[in-house]
Design a protein around this motif. Sequence first.
Motif, PDB file in Angstrom:
ATOM      1  N   MET A   1       1.028  -1.208   0.043  1.00 26.25           N
ATOM      2  CA  MET A   1       0.072  -0.019   0.082  1.00 26.25           C
ATOM      3  C   MET A   1       0.791   1.405   0.054  1.00 26.25           C
ATOM      4  N   ALA A   2       0.362   2.293  -0.662  1.00 27.23           N
ATOM      5  CA  ALA A   2       1.277   3.407  -0.770  1.00 27.23           C
ATOM      6  C   ALA A   2       0.176   4.578  -0.756  1.00 27.23           C
ATOM      7  N   LEU A   3       0.824   5.779  -0.274  1.00 27.68           N
ATOM      8  CA  LEU A   3       0.045   6.906   0.004  1.00 27.68           C
ATOM      9  C   LEU A   3       0.806   8.145  -0.843  1.00 27.68           C
ATOM     10  N   ARG A   4      -0.010   8.885  -1.737  1.00 27.14           N
ATOM     11  CA  ARG A   4       0.808  10.069  -2.530  1.00 27.14           C
ATOM     12  C   ARG A   4       0.018  11.467  -2.048  1.00 27.14           C
ATOM     13  N   ILE A   5       0.902  12.320  -1.715  1.00 33.45           N
ATOM     14  CA  ILE A   5       0.526  13.569  -1.229  1.00 33.45           C
ATOM     15  C   ILE A   5       0.953  14.687  -2.366  1.00 33.45           C
ATOM     16  N   THR A   6       0.120  15.352  -2.824  1.00 33.79           N
ATOM     17  CA  THR A   6       0.349  16.544  -3.843  1.00 33.79           C
ATOM     18  C   THR A   6      -0.268  17.863  -3.363  1.00 33.79           C
ATOM     19  N   VAL A   7       0.749  18.854  -3.423  1.00 34.93           N
ATOM     20  CA  VAL A   7       0.207  20.115  -2.886  1.00 34.93           C
ATOM     21  C   VAL A   7      -0.168  20.833  -4.283  1.00 34.93           C
ATOM     22  N   ASP A   8      -1.403  21.043  -4.329  1.00 33.34           N
ATOM     23  CA  ASP A   8      -2.038  21.795  -5.639  1.00 33.34           C
ATOM     24  C   ASP A   8      -1.668  23.487  -5.447  1.00 33.34           C
ATOM     25  N   MET A   9      -0.679  23.738  -5.837  1.00 33.54           N
ATOM     26  CA  MET A   9      -0.258  25.324  -5.976  1.00 33.54           C
ATOM     27  C   MET A   9      -0.001  25.951  -7.153  1.00 33.54           C
ATOM     28  N   PRO A  23       4.835   1.321   5.999  1.00 35.22           N
ATOM     29  CA  PRO A  23       3.490   0.889   6.658  1.00 35.22           C
ATOM     30  C   PRO A  23       3.250   1.609   7.745  1.00 35.22           C
ATOM     31  N   ASP A  24       4.056   1.541   8.474  1.00 38.64           N
ATOM     32  CA  ASP A  24       3.699   2.060   9.993  1.00 38.64           C
ATOM     33  C   ASP A  24       3.082   3.673   9.697  1.00 38.64           C
ATOM     34  N   GLN A  25       3.870   4.384   8.965  1.00 35.53           N
ATOM     35  CA  GLN A  25       3.477   6.027   8.732  1.00 35.53           C
ATOM     36  C   GLN A  25       2.214   5.853   7.975  1.00 35.53           C
ATOM     37  N   GLU A  30      -3.672   6.913   8.357  1.00 33.08           N
ATOM     38  CA  GLU A  30      -5.081   6.568   8.160  1.00 33.08           C
ATOM     39  C   GLU A  30      -6.017   6.414   9.223  1.00 33.08           C
ATOM     40  N   GLU A  31      -5.219   6.194  10.555  1.00 39.38           N
ATOM     41  CA  GLU A  31      -6.114   6.238  11.739  1.00 39.38           C
ATOM     42  C   GLU A  31      -6.502   7.756  11.921  1.00 39.38           C
ATOM     43  N   ARG A  32      -5.673   8.666  11.757  1.00 34.78           N
ATOM     44  CA  ARG A  32      -5.955  10.108  11.779  1.00 34.78           C
ATOM     45  C   ARG A  32      -7.271  10.452  10.931  1.00 34.78           C
ATOM     46  N   LEU A  88      -5.290  18.324   9.481  1.00 33.98           N
ATOM     47  CA  LEU A  88      -4.758  17.175   9.056  1.00 33.98           C
ATOM     48  C   LEU A  88      -3.799  17.727   7.904  1.00 33.98           C
ATOM     49  N   ALA A  89      -4.171  18.689   7.083  1.00 32.90           N
ATOM     50  CA  ALA A  89      -3.355  19.073   6.340  1.00 32.90           C
ATOM     51  C   ALA A  89      -1.859  19.551   6.637  1.00 32.90           C
ATOM     52  N   HIS A  90      -1.822  20.169   7.846  1.00 33.43           N
ATOM     53  CA  HIS A  90      -0.903  20.780   8.357  1.00 33.43           C
ATOM     54  C   HIS A  90       0.445  19.663   8.639  1.00 33.43           C
ATOM     55  N   VAL A  91      -0.559  18.498   9.249  1.00 34.20           N
ATOM     56  CA  VAL A  91       0.353  16.999   9.657  1.00 34.20           C
ATOM     57  C   VAL A  91       0.913  16.594   8.383  1.00 34.20           C
ATOM     58  N   LEU A  92       0.270  16.487   7.100  1.00 36.00           N
ATOM     59  CA  LEU A  92       0.553  15.591   6.064  1.00 36.00           C
ATOM     60  C   LEU A  92       1.755  16.501   5.368  1.00 36.00           C
ATOM     61  N   VAL A  93       1.661  17.681   5.440  1.00 34.98           N
ATOM     62  CA  VAL A  93       2.713  18.696   4.761  1.00 34.98           C
ATOM     63  C   VAL A  93       4.064  18.398   5.526  1.00 34.98           C
ATOM     64  N   GLU A  94       4.043  18.215   6.821  1.00 30.82           N
ATOM     65  CA  GLU A  94       5.244  17.882   7.567  1.00 30.82           C
ATOM     66  C   GLU A  94       5.975  16.423   7.140  1.00 30.82           C
ATOM     67  N   THR A  95       5.227  15.521   6.415  1.00 33.75           N
ATOM     68  CA  THR A  95       5.651  14.432   6.214  1.00 33.75           C
ATOM     69  C   THR A  95       6.636  14.582   4.768  1.00 33.75           C
TER      70      THR A  95
END
Length: 320
Positions: A1-9, A23-25, A30-32, A88-95
């Motif tokens: 499983m993979a998760l992609r974050i894109t900043v639309d700017m 997987p842990d991250q 996902e839990e959040r 949540l967006a702030h949290v994801l940006v920090e990853t």
Amino acid sequence: MALRITVDMFSGRSNPSREINDPDQIEELEERLARNPDACGEVGSGYSGLGFDGLRVDFTEGSGTTGLPVSFELAGGGAKDSIASAELAHVLVETIPRDLSEGRGIAVGDSRYAEAMLETTHEEIRRNMRKQSPGGAYASPGVQQEADVPEEMKEQLRALADRTPTCGVDSEPWAPYYWNDDTIRPLNNCYAYGVAYRSDTFAYPGRKHGYEIPDTMLGFQVAVGLYKDGLTMFGYPCQPPGNRRFLVALFTGVYPQTGVRDFHFYRYRVEGFWSHKHAGNSARFVDESGFVIRDPGVCDRGIYNESFGLFQSHDSVTIR
């Protein structure tokens, strides 16, 4: 499983993106997200104009948590719980790692590009929150004034309005269905749309011919790429007869809090108005205030407040 974050700017340059494979991250994120389902907005349901439109989250191999969509947006204005969405967006940006690089003048491992992108993203999330807060009406910093448009460009635009342009112009009726098709829209940016050349590469002026626009992205630096691709400044000289002498207007812009820059194009239509396409979003003929674009020099262009004139494409133009 993979998760992609894109900043639309961005409209022209590539949007910052990061894929998470740990997987842990992924499980923690996902839990959040599962605890705050109202924080997830449907893709395209919020802001879709020039500038920051939020964070897009994609489970590239499917969602592992019941109730989470495969794709959704955060801090884009479409969530039921805008506060939770912003948090949540702030949290994801920090990853997003600090060694992020576009590979144009910034070495891998150099944090300058990433720090500027991430600082801009955090500020734009906060700005969107101010727009949504009660009593928090926010005036866009990009509402344009005619004074920033060169006098020569004003004269050319007046001649177009009078149907007496300096050079012959090819156009086509407004029919956005091709560019808004789901197989084409996400892969072609404002430049590909401006010159009506499907590249499926998020095209940069000059890249096809070995030129890379510096990260400073001043108007004349973007224009060098246009010349490399075969465009000419409108009237200097006129392009020879063809079927694709499309007329485009070039603007550059800056996120004022960090100095991060981008470019954007508008294309002239046979009906007398102009249309444009923000990054992978749909083509449209209205500005950021919702008005039909009769003159790109005085419309609301969001952050793109620097004009660099009109350019003419041609059959011989190739881009990548």
